[in-house]
Scaffold this active site. Structure first.
Site, PDB file in Angstrom:
ATOM      1  N   SER A  44       1.036  -1.352  -0.017  1.00 31.16           N
ATOM      2  CA  SER A  44       0.196  -0.195  -0.036  1.00 31.16           C
ATOM      3  C   SER A  44       1.023   1.587   0.097  1.00 31.16           C
ATOM      4  O   SER A  44       1.984   1.350  -1.006  1.00 31.16           O
ATOM      5  CB  SER A  44      -0.792  -0.079   1.047  1.00 31.16           C
ATOM      6  OG  SER A  44      -2.237   0.892   1.499  1.00 31.16           O
ATOM      7  N   ASP A 351      -6.091  -3.288  -2.821  1.00 33.22           N
ATOM      8  CA  ASP A 351      -4.765  -2.911  -1.961  1.00 33.22           C
ATOM      9  C   ASP A 351      -3.936  -4.335  -1.412  1.00 33.22           C
ATOM     10  O   ASP A 351      -4.844  -5.406  -0.540  1.00 33.22           O
ATOM     11  CB  ASP A 351      -5.471  -2.134  -0.716  1.00 33.22           C
ATOM     12  CG  ASP A 351      -4.457  -1.221  -0.084  1.00 33.22           C
ATOM     13  OD1 ASP A 351      -4.330  -0.232  -0.272  1.00 33.22           O
ATOM     14  OD2 ASP A 351      -3.819  -1.893   1.172  1.00 33.22           O
TER      15      ASP A 351
END
Length: 579
Positions: A44, A351
């Site tokens: 991320s 993500d």
């Protein structure tokens, strides 16, 4: 800033955390003073930091880390503009941002009124009509109460229906996200994906060409790996490995990048494609131009499909964007792959933090040759005391340090989701041989997270905390010799246990025919039902080697680990799939 490469090398892993990532530049700069970055990984926002760090290491002599040093100031200036919703998602983004992220209920209510105020008028009109009708039936007091109830029910019901229906449509059209990534029409500043790509290129010493129409080549994973001689030793200066995590929503599993792009009959996908029009919505346009018109471009089996570049040719910015796709806030990245029947299906990648927010296992080895540092972002718990940055080198670190007691249902839900998401990473980093190389940075509620409007003093404080974490890791607080000693003790205990158990089962009777497992497998190997392609000579040698190893272990005079001072808690040696 760190223009001369130090003699020592290290690896580093950085955790996800949305805007909390402003911690990382300071940490990277401190580590860069003492170490070369050999392998860098993250998830991320940690993937953003990892990508820019890898690019800066590539151009260390040219001032790559000067770009890293300028990131906090640049983030301060750009942060509010980086998260740009798609035009059709702006109304919903305003409600989500003010109501759920900023928790400014007044502004959220105003956004609801501005974008869904027609239902207030409809509710008022219906309530008025029914109120006048009810006046003749039950009198004025009954009419007023009935009208207010109708107004509330109609207004709330229609507004909720409109918000939910609009959100469903918007999220479906934008790959389950409000902010696609690239710069959106009629907005100030640049979008997150465009800024990210330019930051990576700048750190690598590859500024944008003056001719904006020229086909531009992005930094690839192959550029990083090829920075040193192919036959150079593992710790040779120059060679850089970059890795990050993404989450495959279709198959509900993590994938490591850039390995995901390696396709074939024994890989996760036999082939991977992207659709040009879809990629232009989530990736910088100039990178898509290179992927569809550059020397590495390859058309797919259907109109509009292009083959995703392999691991070496995959642009670093593309992989980073695939790791940074926080659900609802940032759109997922669509790829296409054929199933076993040959039907090409769309697969959304979200993500990486959904499946592994702190992949501390990246680059790990049973007996490490260099340290793999980790920087973890943790909430400041109710028992938290200073210092705000901790490197738990003591033999028995305090497990209560990040104690959290949720206050209210929203906090409870947040803690529950955190436990679901990160329990494996937390158990991993609690092990000896891991914990003493992970610097924990404790953040208060107003620091980082989803706050896209952090004031300058908060960003400055986070930058300083990151610098403290990097300095702590680079200082004598981390003792690599003691780290290797701990790793040896843990490795010995687990290997001895595993081998002793295996040797016992290898020589034990395995069935009613009175034969041992060794004899059973020798018989099975002559005509196995599956995976029987091994040449007979090779299979005989494999069985002989295993038998010799088991015989050697059986000759041991009992286990030694129970009598040794082995670091705790206990760990397990097991076979696990590679993501």
């Amino acid at each position: 800033m760190a223009d001369e490469a130090p003699a020592r090398a290290c690896d580093v892993i950085m955790k996800g955390g949305v805007t909390s990532g402003v911690v990382y530049p300071g940490a990277v700069l401190e580590l860069a003073k003492r170490y070369r970055f050999r392998s860098i990984g993250g998830t991320s926002v940690g993937a953003i930091a990892a990508a820019i760090t890898a690019a800066a290491e590539l151009d260390r002599a040219g001032g790559g880390f000067d770009v890293v040093a300028g990131l906090p100031k640049e983030i301060t200036q750009r942060l509010p503009q980086l998260f740009q919703p798609a035009p059709e998602a702006r109304a919903l983004y305003a409600i989500v941002r003010h109501g759920l992220i900023d928790r400014r209920l007044g502004r959220a209510a105003w956004a609801l009124l501005v974008h869904h105020g027609q239902f207030v008028l409809v509710g008022a009109m219906i309530a008025l009509v029914l109120g006048l009708f009810s006046t003749a039936i039950g009198g004025s007091l009954f009419a007023v109460l009935f009208a207010l109830l109708v107004f509330a029910l109609v207004t709330v019901g229609l507004t909720a229906w409109s918000v939910i229906a609009g959100a469903t449509r918007v999220l479906r059209e934008n790959f389950c996200g409000l902010c696609p990534g690239p710069t959106q029409p009629d907005t100030e500043g640049v979008g997150l994906a465009d800024w990210l790509a330019e930051a990576i290129e700048a750190a690598a010493g590859r500024p944008a060409p003056e001719d904006r129409e020229a086909l531009r080549t992005p930094l690839t994973f192959g550029d990083l790996a090829a920075n040193g001689p192919a036959d150079a030793p593992e710790d040779a200066p120059g060679r850089i490995t970059l890795a990050m995590m993404t989450t495959n929503l279709a198959m509900r599993r993590p994938h490591r990048l850039p390995e995901l792009a390696r396709t074939g009959p024994h890989e996760a996908f036999s082939a991977l494609y992207f659709r040009e029009d879809e990629f232009r919505r989530v990736m910088p346009g100039w990178i898509v131009d290179w992927m569809t018109r550059g020397p590495k471009s390859e058309p797919g089996p259907q109109e509009g499909l292009w083959r995703l570049p392999g691991p070496d040719d995959l642009p670093v910015a593309v992989a980073t964007r695939m790791s940074l796709s926080f659900p609802i806030l940032i759109s997922a990245v669509p790829l296409h792959a054929p199933d076993r029947g040959g039907t090409i299906r769309r697969v959304l990648f979200s993500d990486g933090g959904l499946s592994s927010n702190f992949p501390i296992h990246f680059f790990d080895a049973l007996l490490p040759r260099r340290p793999t540092f980790g920087i973890s972002l943790e909430p400041a718990g109710t028992l938290h005391t200073k210092p705000r940055v901790v490197l738990p080198t003591e033999p028995d670190p305090d497990p209560w340090r990040s104690y959290l007691e949720p206050e209210g249902p929203i906090a409870f839900l947040s803690v529950a989701l955190d436990a679901m998401q990160e329990w494996q990473d937390r158990l991993q980093t609690a092990l000896p041989g891991y914990r003493e190389r992970v610097a924990d940075v404790y953040l208060e509620e107003n620091e980082g997270g989803f706050d896209v409007d952090m004031p300058q003093p908060v960003i400055d404080d986070l930058t300083k905390l990151g610098a403290q974490a990097g300095a702590l890791l680079a200082s004598g607080a981390f003792d690599f010799d003691d780290h290797r000693w701990r790793r040896f003790l843990v490795a010995y205990a687990r290997l001895e246990e595993t081998l002793a158990t295996s040797a016992e089962r290898w020589g034990a009777v395995a069935g009613p025919n009175g034969r041992t497992l060794a004899q059973e497998l020798a018989a099975i190997s002559k005509a196995p039902k599956s995976f029987g392609g091994t040449p007979a000579q090779t299979m005989t040698a494999m069985l002989a080697r295993f038998d010799a190893l088991m015989a050697h272990v059986s000759a041991w005079n009992g286990p030694l680990a129970p009598h040794a001072d082995i670091p705790q808690p206990e760990s397990a040696l097991r076979i696990t799939p590679r993501p």
